[in-house]
Design a protein around this motif. Structure first.
Motif, PDB file in Angstrom:
ATOM      1  N   ARG A  86     -26.061  -8.231  67.617  1.00 16.47           N
ATOM      2  CA  ARG A  86     -25.133  -8.710  68.651  1.00 16.47           C
ATOM      3  C   ARG A  86     -24.565 -10.077  68.279  1.00 16.47           C
ATOM      4  O   ARG A  86     -23.362 -10.316  68.430  1.00 16.47           O
ATOM      5  CB  ARG A  86     -25.838  -8.769  70.005  1.00 16.47           C
ATOM      6  CG  ARG A  86     -25.967  -7.426  70.683  1.00 16.47           C
ATOM      7  CD  ARG A  86     -26.446  -7.562  72.123  1.00 16.47           C
ATOM      8  NE  ARG A  86     -27.825  -7.995  72.216  1.00 16.47           N
ATOM      9  CZ  ARG A  86     -28.866  -7.186  72.232  1.00 16.47           C
ATOM     10  NH1 ARG A  86     -28.688  -5.891  72.162  1.00 16.47           N
ATOM     11  NH2 ARG A  86     -30.094  -7.663  72.330  1.00 16.47           N
ATOM     12  N   ARG A  87     -25.430 -10.971  67.788  1.00 15.06           N
ATOM     13  CA  ARG A  87     -24.943 -12.297  67.383  1.00 15.06           C
ATOM     14  C   ARG A  87     -23.959 -12.187  66.223  1.00 15.06           C
ATOM     15  O   ARG A  87     -22.944 -12.874  66.195  1.00 15.06           O
ATOM     16  CB  ARG A  87     -26.113 -13.210  66.987  1.00 15.06           C
ATOM     17  CG  ARG A  87     -26.867 -13.772  68.166  1.00 15.06           C
ATOM     18  CD  ARG A  87     -27.826 -14.885  67.768  1.00 15.06           C
ATOM     19  NE  ARG A  87     -28.756 -14.523  66.717  1.00 15.06           N
ATOM     20  CZ  ARG A  87     -29.947 -13.951  66.901  1.00 15.06           C
ATOM     21  NH1 ARG A  87     -30.338 -13.660  68.131  1.00 15.06           N
ATOM     22  NH2 ARG A  87     -30.737 -13.675  65.890  1.00 15.06           N
ATOM     23  N   ALA A  88     -24.255 -11.300  65.267  1.00 14.19           N
ATOM     24  CA  ALA A  88     -23.360 -11.112  64.120  1.00 14.19           C
ATOM     25  C   ALA A  88     -22.013 -10.546  64.575  1.00 14.19           C
ATOM     26  O   ALA A  88     -20.959 -10.965  64.086  1.00 14.19           O
ATOM     27  CB  ALA A  88     -24.000 -10.192  63.081  1.00 14.19           C
ATOM     28  N   ALA A  89     -22.042  -9.608  65.521  1.00 19.67           N
ATOM     29  CA  ALA A  89     -20.793  -9.039  66.028  1.00 19.67           C
ATOM     30  C   ALA A  89     -19.979 -10.097  66.762  1.00 19.67           C
ATOM     31  O   ALA A  89     -18.750 -10.168  66.607  1.00 19.67           O
ATOM     32  CB  ALA A  89     -21.081  -7.855  66.951  1.00 19.67           C
ATOM     33  N   THR A  90     -20.637 -10.927  67.545  1.00 23.02           N
ATOM     34  CA  THR A  90     -19.949 -12.009  68.244  1.00 23.02           C
ATOM     35  C   THR A  90     -19.340 -12.975  67.246  1.00 23.02           C
ATOM     36  O   THR A  90     -18.189 -13.396  67.393  1.00 23.02           O
ATOM     37  CB  THR A  90     -20.927 -12.756  69.180  1.00 23.02           C
ATOM     38  OG1 THR A  90     -21.423 -11.826  70.130  1.00 23.02           O
ATOM     39  CG2 THR A  90     -20.250 -13.910  69.889  1.00 23.02           C
ATOM     40  N   HIS A  91     -20.098 -13.314  66.225  1.00 19.38           N
ATOM     41  CA  HIS A  91     -19.602 -14.223  65.187  1.00 19.38           C
ATOM     42  C   HIS A  91     -18.407 -13.602  64.461  1.00 19.38           C
ATOM     43  O   HIS A  91     -17.412 -14.288  64.191  1.00 19.38           O
ATOM     44  CB  HIS A  91     -20.711 -14.561  64.196  1.00 19.38           C
ATOM     45  CG  HIS A  91     -20.267 -15.451  63.091  1.00 19.38           C
ATOM     46  ND1 HIS A  91     -19.989 -16.788  63.270  1.00 19.38           N
ATOM     47  CD2 HIS A  91     -20.016 -15.189  61.789  1.00 19.38           C
ATOM     48  CE1 HIS A  91     -19.605 -17.314  62.129  1.00 19.38           C
ATOM     49  NE2 HIS A  91     -19.616 -16.363  61.211  1.00 19.38           N
ATOM     50  N   ALA A  92     -18.496 -12.308  64.154  1.00 20.02           N
ATOM     51  CA  ALA A  92     -17.398 -11.631  63.455  1.00 20.02           C
ATOM     52  C   ALA A  92     -16.125 -11.631  64.304  1.00 20.02           C
ATOM     53  O   ALA A  92     -15.026 -11.852  63.789  1.00 20.02           O
ATOM     54  CB  ALA A  92     -17.801 -10.205  63.095  1.00 20.02           C
ATOM     55  N   ARG A  93     -16.287 -11.399  65.602  1.00 22.65           N
ATOM     56  CA  ARG A  93     -15.108 -11.424  66.481  1.00 22.65           C
ATOM     57  C   ARG A  93     -14.503 -12.824  66.516  1.00 22.65           C
ATOM     58  O   ARG A  93     -13.283 -12.987  66.526  1.00 22.65           O
ATOM     59  CB  ARG A  93     -15.482 -10.981  67.893  1.00 22.65           C
ATOM     60  CG  ARG A  93     -15.619  -9.484  68.045  1.00 22.65           C
ATOM     61  CD  ARG A  93     -15.719  -9.060  69.503  1.00 22.65           C
ATOM     62  NE  ARG A  93     -16.828  -9.665  70.212  1.00 22.65           N
ATOM     63  CZ  ARG A  93     -18.060  -9.193  70.243  1.00 22.65           C
ATOM     64  NH1 ARG A  93     -18.358  -8.099  69.584  1.00 22.65           N
ATOM     65  NH2 ARG A  93     -19.009  -9.806  70.921  1.00 22.65           N
ATOM     66  N   ALA A  94     -15.350 -13.838  66.542  1.00 24.59           N
ATOM     67  CA  ALA A  94     -14.856 -15.218  66.569  1.00 24.59           C
ATOM     68  C   ALA A  94     -14.165 -15.588  65.264  1.00 24.59           C
ATOM     69  O   ALA A  94     -13.245 -16.404  65.253  1.00 24.59           O
ATOM     70  CB  ALA A  94     -16.008 -16.185  66.851  1.00 24.59           C
ATOM     71  N   ALA A  95     -14.604 -14.971  64.168  1.00 18.18           N
ATOM     72  CA  ALA A  95     -14.056 -15.317  62.853  1.00 18.18           C
ATOM     73  C   ALA A  95     -12.793 -14.529  62.501  1.00 18.18           C
ATOM     74  O   ALA A  95     -12.130 -14.847  61.505  1.00 18.18           O
ATOM     75  CB  ALA A  95     -15.116 -15.085  61.778  1.00 18.18           C
ATOM     76  N   GLU A  96     -12.469 -13.503  63.288  1.00 13.20           N
ATOM     77  CA  GLU A  96     -11.281 -12.696  62.987  1.00 13.20           C
ATOM     78  C   GLU A  96     -10.041 -13.578  62.929  1.00 13.20           C
ATOM     79  O   GLU A  96      -9.879 -14.504  63.715  1.00 13.20           O
ATOM     80  CB  GLU A  96     -11.084 -11.611  64.051  1.00 13.20           C
ATOM     81  CG  GLU A  96     -12.038 -10.452  63.898  1.00 13.20           C
ATOM     82  CD  GLU A  96     -11.825  -9.404  64.968  1.00 13.20           C
ATOM     83  OE1 GLU A  96     -10.730  -9.310  65.527  1.00 13.20           O
ATOM     84  OE2 GLU A  96     -12.797  -8.683  65.241  1.00 13.20           O
ATOM     85  N   GLY A  97      -9.183 -13.276  61.982  1.00  4.06           N
ATOM     86  CA  GLY A  97      -7.934 -14.001  61.863  1.00  4.06           C
ATOM     87  C   GLY A  97      -8.051 -15.325  61.124  1.00  4.06           C
ATOM     88  O   GLY A  97      -7.156 -16.145  61.176  1.00  4.06           O
TER      89      GLY A  97
END
Length: 179
Positions: A86-97
Protein backbone atom coordinates in the motif's frame (compact mmCIF):
# COMPACT_ATOMS: atom_id res chain seq x y z
CA UNK A 1 13.54 -30.24 26.14
CA UNK A 2 13.59 -26.93 24.34
CA UNK A 3 11.19 -24.15 25.18
CA UNK A 4 8.19 -23.82 22.85
CA UNK A 5 7.89 -20.86 20.53
CA UNK A 6 4.67 -19.87 22.25
CA UNK A 7 6.33 -19.78 25.69
CA UNK A 8 9.24 -17.80 24.27
CA UNK A 9 6.86 -15.34 22.61
CA UNK A 10 4.96 -14.77 25.85
CA UNK A 11 8.26 -14.27 27.73
CA UNK A 12 9.57 -11.92 25.03
CA UNK A 13 6.34 -9.93 25.25
CA UNK A 14 7.18 -9.37 28.92
CA UNK A 15 10.62 -8.01 27.98
CA UNK A 16 12.78 -11.17 28.11
CA UNK A 17 15.58 -10.34 25.66
CA UNK A 18 16.94 -13.88 25.66
CA UNK A 19 13.56 -15.27 24.66
CA UNK A 20 13.29 -12.67 21.91
CA UNK A 21 16.78 -13.52 20.65
CA UNK A 22 15.93 -17.22 20.57
CA UNK A 23 12.72 -16.55 18.62
CA UNK A 24 14.62 -14.47 16.09
CA UNK A 25 17.32 -17.09 15.64
CA UNK A 26 14.66 -19.79 15.13
CA UNK A 27 12.46 -17.86 12.72
CA UNK A 28 14.47 -15.16 10.92
CA UNK A 29 15.24 -17.34 7.89
CA UNK A 30 11.60 -18.48 7.71
CA UNK A 31 10.33 -14.89 7.78
CA UNK A 32 12.84 -13.85 5.12
CA UNK A 33 11.98 -16.79 2.84
CA UNK A 34 8.26 -16.09 3.19
CA UNK A 35 8.79 -12.36 2.63
CA UNK A 36 10.74 -13.20 -0.53
CA UNK A 37 7.88 -15.36 -1.78
CA UNK A 38 5.42 -12.55 -1.11
CA UNK A 39 7.50 -9.79 -2.72
CA UNK A 40 9.51 -11.60 -5.39
CA UNK A 41 12.49 -9.31 -4.82
CA UNK A 42 15.42 -10.07 -2.54
CA UNK A 43 16.10 -6.45 -1.53
CA UNK A 44 12.44 -5.82 -0.77
CA UNK A 45 12.23 -9.08 1.21
CA UNK A 46 15.32 -8.06 3.21
CA UNK A 47 13.77 -4.68 4.00
CA UNK A 48 10.44 -6.25 4.90
CA UNK A 49 12.10 -8.80 7.17
CA UNK A 50 14.07 -6.08 8.94
CA UNK A 51 10.90 -4.01 9.39
CA UNK A 52 9.14 -7.01 10.91
CA UNK A 53 12.03 -7.76 13.27
CA UNK A 54 12.18 -4.14 14.38
CA UNK A 55 8.43 -4.05 15.06
CA UNK A 56 8.25 -7.52 16.59
CA UNK A 57 8.92 -6.54 20.24
CA UNK A 58 5.89 -4.25 20.22
CA UNK A 59 3.77 -6.68 18.20
CA UNK A 60 4.54 -9.54 20.60
CA UNK A 61 2.44 -7.75 23.22
CA UNK A 62 -0.61 -8.70 21.13
CA UNK A 63 0.37 -12.39 20.97
CA UNK A 64 -2.21 -14.25 23.05
CA UNK A 65 -0.76 -17.74 22.78
CA UNK A 66 -4.05 -19.15 21.50
CA UNK A 67 -2.57 -19.92 18.06
CA UNK A 68 0.77 -21.42 17.16
CA UNK A 69 3.49 -18.79 17.14
CA UNK A 70 4.37 -19.57 13.51
CA UNK A 71 0.75 -19.02 12.46
CA UNK A 72 0.76 -15.67 14.24
CA UNK A 73 4.16 -14.78 12.71
CA UNK A 74 2.95 -15.63 9.18
CA UNK A 75 -0.03 -13.32 9.75
CA UNK A 76 2.29 -10.53 10.95
CA UNK A 77 4.38 -11.05 7.80
CA UNK A 78 1.35 -11.03 5.47
CA UNK A 79 0.07 -7.83 7.11
CA UNK A 80 3.49 -6.17 6.86
CA UNK A 81 3.73 -7.11 3.18
CA UNK A 82 0.28 -5.66 2.52
CA UNK A 83 1.22 -2.45 4.35
CA UNK A 84 4.43 -2.20 2.31
CA UNK A 85 2.49 -2.71 -0.96
CA UNK A 86 0.00 0.00 0.00
CA UNK A 87 2.81 2.42 0.85
CA UNK A 88 4.58 1.60 -2.43
CA UNK A 89 1.36 2.16 -4.39
CA UNK A 90 0.81 5.49 -2.66
CA UNK A 91 4.39 6.50 -3.39
CA UNK A 92 4.03 5.43 -7.04
CA UNK A 93 0.88 7.52 -7.43
CA UNK A 94 2.65 10.51 -5.89
CA UNK A 95 5.62 10.04 -8.22
CA UNK A 96 3.56 9.82 -11.43
CA UNK A 97 4.39 12.52 -13.93
CA UNK A 98 7.90 13.15 -12.67
CA UNK A 99 9.27 12.95 -16.19
CA UNK A 100 12.28 11.07 -17.48
CA UNK A 101 13.55 10.12 -14.04
CA UNK A 102 10.34 8.25 -13.24
CA UNK A 103 10.27 6.60 -16.67
CA UNK A 104 13.86 5.40 -16.16
CA UNK A 105 13.03 4.14 -12.66
CA UNK A 106 9.98 2.25 -13.92
CA UNK A 107 12.07 0.73 -16.74
CA UNK A 108 14.64 -0.44 -14.21
CA UNK A 109 11.92 -2.05 -12.11
CA UNK A 110 10.54 -3.79 -15.21
CA UNK A 111 14.03 -5.07 -16.10
CA UNK A 112 14.47 -6.48 -12.60
CA UNK A 113 11.11 -8.23 -12.82
CA UNK A 114 12.03 -9.71 -16.20
CA UNK A 115 15.20 -11.17 -14.68
CA UNK A 116 13.24 -13.29 -12.14
CA UNK A 117 12.63 -16.93 -12.94
CA UNK A 118 9.32 -18.04 -14.46
CA UNK A 119 7.60 -19.00 -11.24
CA UNK A 120 8.51 -15.77 -9.48
CA UNK A 121 7.10 -13.85 -12.45
CA UNK A 122 3.98 -15.97 -12.46
CA UNK A 123 3.45 -15.33 -8.74
CA UNK A 124 3.79 -11.59 -9.30
CA UNK A 125 1.07 -11.79 -11.94
CA UNK A 126 -1.34 -13.34 -9.45
CA UNK A 127 -3.76 -11.21 -7.46
CA UNK A 128 -2.53 -10.50 -3.93
CA UNK A 129 -4.92 -12.96 -2.28
CA UNK A 130 -3.82 -15.78 -4.58
CA UNK A 131 -0.14 -14.90 -4.16
CA UNK A 132 -0.46 -14.95 -0.37
CA UNK A 133 -2.24 -18.30 -0.53
CA UNK A 134 0.26 -20.00 -2.86
CA UNK A 135 3.19 -18.62 -0.87
CA UNK A 136 1.81 -20.28 2.28
CA UNK A 137 0.63 -23.58 0.74
CA UNK A 138 3.44 -24.26 -1.72
CA UNK A 139 6.24 -22.03 -0.50
CA UNK A 140 5.88 -22.65 3.23
CA UNK A 141 4.42 -26.16 2.86
CA UNK A 142 1.43 -25.43 5.08
CA UNK A 143 -1.72 -27.48 4.79
CA UNK A 144 -4.76 -25.75 3.42
CA UNK A 145 -6.21 -25.73 6.95
CA UNK A 146 -3.08 -24.04 8.32
CA UNK A 147 -3.07 -21.48 5.50
CA UNK A 148 -6.76 -20.79 6.16
CA UNK A 149 -5.95 -20.12 9.82
CA UNK A 150 -3.08 -17.74 8.92
CA UNK A 151 -5.22 -15.79 6.46
CA UNK A 152 -8.35 -15.88 8.58
CA UNK A 153 -10.52 -17.48 5.88
CA UNK A 154 -12.18 -20.85 5.34
CA UNK A 155 -10.34 -23.94 4.14
CA UNK A 156 -12.75 -24.09 1.19
CA UNK A 157 -11.63 -20.62 0.12
CA UNK A 158 -8.02 -21.80 0.21
CA UNK A 159 -8.92 -24.77 -2.02
CA UNK A 160 -10.73 -22.45 -4.44
CA UNK A 161 -7.79 -20.03 -4.50
CA UNK A 162 -5.36 -22.85 -5.26
CA UNK A 163 -7.54 -23.92 -8.20
CA UNK A 164 -7.47 -20.30 -9.41
CA UNK A 165 -3.67 -20.29 -9.12
CA UNK A 166 -3.52 -23.41 -11.31
CA UNK A 167 -5.77 -21.74 -13.90
CA UNK A 168 -3.60 -18.60 -13.94
CA UNK A 169 -0.41 -20.62 -14.33
CA UNK A 170 -1.88 -22.77 -17.13
CA UNK A 171 -3.07 -19.66 -18.98
CA UNK A 172 0.32 -17.98 -18.61
CA UNK A 173 2.10 -21.10 -19.83
CA UNK A 174 -0.20 -21.41 -22.86
CA UNK A 175 0.28 -17.72 -23.67
CA UNK A 176 4.06 -18.10 -23.57
CA UNK A 177 3.97 -21.20 -25.77
CA UNK A 178 1.87 -19.37 -28.36
CA UNK A 179 4.28 -16.44 -28.45
Amino acid sequence: MSTSDEALALAAAQGDGGAFSTLLSRHYDRVFAFAFRLTGHRAEAEDLTQDICAALPAKLRSFQGTARFTTWLYRVTVNAAHDRRRRAATHARAAEGWGDWEVARQAEIADQSAANDWLAQAMQALPTDLRDTVALVLGEDLTQAQAAEVLGISEGTIAWRMSQVKKHLRALHQKEEQA
